[in-house]
Design an enzyme around this catalytic site. Structure first.
Site, mmCIF file in Angstrom:
data_model
loop_
_atom_site.group_PDB
_atom_site.id
_atom_site.type_symbol
_atom_site.label_atom_id
_atom_site.label_comp_id
_atom_site.label_asym_id
_atom_site.label_seq_id
_atom_site.Cartn_x
_atom_site.Cartn_y
_atom_site.Cartn_z
ATOM 1 C CG ASN A 126 25.892 36.220 37.034
ATOM 2 O OD1 ASN A 126 26.575 35.308 36.547
ATOM 3 N ND2 ASN A 126 24.742 35.989 37.642
ATOM 4 N N GLY B 72 30.920 27.459 27.558
ATOM 5 C CA GLY B 72 31.626 28.670 27.142
ATOM 6 C C GLY B 72 31.060 29.341 25.904
ATOM 7 C CB SER B 73 27.862 29.156 24.019
ATOM 8 O OG SER B 73 26.879 29.534 24.949
ATOM 9 C CG ASN B 74 26.705 33.458 27.326
ATOM 10 O OD1 ASN B 74 26.071 34.372 26.800
ATOM 11 N ND2 ASN B 74 26.118 32.383 27.839
ATOM 12 C CG HIS C 146 20.377 33.874 36.439
ATOM 13 N ND1 HIS C 146 20.986 32.825 37.101
ATOM 14 C CD2 HIS C 146 19.050 33.730 36.651
ATOM 15 C CE1 HIS C 146 20.064 32.097 37.695
ATOM 16 N NE2 HIS C 146 18.880 32.631 37.440
ATOM 17 C CG MET D 178 27.879 26.780 36.462
ATOM 18 S SD MET D 178 26.525 27.964 36.209
ATOM 19 C CE MET D 178 25.178 26.987 36.817
HETATM 20 C C1 GAR Z 1 24.204 30.161 30.566
HETATM 21 O O1 GAR Z 1 22.907 29.809 30.179
HETATM 22 C C2 GAR Z 1 24.164 31.062 31.786
HETATM 23 O O2 GAR Z 1 23.053 31.891 31.822
HETATM 24 C C3 GAR Z 1 24.137 30.063 32.889
HETATM 25 O O3 GAR Z 1 25.011 29.045 32.497
HETATM 26 C C4 GAR Z 1 24.966 28.937 31.074
HETATM 27 C C5 GAR Z 1 26.381 28.902 30.548
HETATM 28 O O4 GAR Z 1 26.395 28.667 29.177
HETATM 29 N N1 GAR Z 1 24.541 30.669 34.116
HETATM 30 C C6 GAR Z 1 23.965 30.423 35.283
HETATM 31 O O5 GAR Z 1 23.054 29.637 35.428
HETATM 32 C C7 GAR Z 1 24.543 31.186 36.461
HETATM 33 N N2 GAR Z 1 23.595 31.316 37.512
HETATM 34 P P1 GAR Z 1 27.726 28.813 28.337
HETATM 35 O O6 GAR Z 1 28.807 28.071 29.111
HETATM 36 O O7 GAR Z 1 27.429 28.125 27.038
HETATM 37 O O8 GAR Z 1 28.037 30.269 28.184
#
Ligand code: GAR
Length: 223
Positions: A136, A41-43, A138, A119
């Site tokens: 989204n 969940g950092s984003n 990626h 995911m």
């Molecule tokens: C992120 O790097 C995002 O790009 C990736 O999951 C990570 C989630 O990080 N998403 C995918 O691979 C989707 N195809 P976060 O939970 O720290 O935000």
């Protein structure tokens, strides 16, 4: 909304500081973002923090997560954002999960959906409820390396540059119009972990930039 060219430098993010400022127009109601997250969940937290700091004219009425272990839910609590677990293991199909997601987002008056590390493959059920309003993030320069393990795919392909993308999501996984990208050089000593960590630094910037763009276009076209 068009994609910008990508440059490789120490700060490859392409966000104009003016975008963030103009998205702050106080006369306009904040954009209501429903966030979907499966993991750390950092984003999600970067968005919540920017809203708290009044850098984005937006609000997150609800976070949905599908994995009971997702740290995103802990982060939500910190910001006083309601979080709801919709466990995909309790659903018979992807459509059933998406139907629950749509119902929840509609209850919270969500306008745009942000897949911030979601995911799960999403279906027509979500896109029909939020047409052209699902974004989204990626960890690659799409259209290269769609799907799972994008960072590992980039390393295996021995590319010298990879990066991250925020795009409007379409039915085909990791496809759709690109809003923002940032490039990240691949270093000879990189592992998937070190490369992903540097990609995430850029992800956090383009995530905010893309939402600011959306808030700005929302403001313009609603005037
Ligand atoms: C992120 O790097 C995002 O790009 C990736 O999951 C990570 C989630 O990080 N998403 C995918 O691979 C989707 N195809 P976060 O939970 O720290 O935000």
């Amino acid at each position: 909304m068009t994609a910008n060219p990508v440059s490789v430098n120490s700060n490859p993010c392409l966000i104009s500081p003016e975008i963030g400022k103009s998205a702050l127009a106080p006369a306009h109601p904040p954009l209501k973002l429903g966030v979907l997250a499966s993991g750390s969940g950092s984003n999600f937290e970067v968005i919540a923090q920017a809203i708290q700091n009044q850098q984005l004219n937006a609000e997150i009425p609800v976070l949905i997560y599908n994995n009971p272990e997702a740290k995103a839910a802990v982060r939500a609590e910190k910001y006083g954002i309601p979080s709801i677990l919709l466990n995909h293991r309790d659903c018979k199909s992807r459509e059933e999960l998406d139907t629950k997601i749509v119902k929840t987002f509609q209850e919270y008056d969500v306008e745009w959906v942000v897949m911030a590390g979601w995911m799960r493959i999403v279906t027509k059920v979500l896109f029909d409820a939020f047409p052209d309003r699902v974004i989204n993030i990626h960890p690659s320069l799409l259209p290269s390396f769609p799907g799972i393990r994008a960072v590992e795919q980039a390393l295996a392909a021995k590319v010298k540059i990879t990066g991250c993308t925020v795009h409007i999501a379409r039915l085909e996984v990791d496809s759709g119009p690109i809003l923002m990208q940032a490039a990240v050089p691949v270093l000879p000593e990189d592992t998937a972990e070190t490369l992903h960590a540097r990609i995430q630094v850029q992800e956090h910037k383009i995530m905010l930039g893309a939402i600011a763009l959306i808030a700005e276009s929302n403001r313009k076209y609603c005037d």
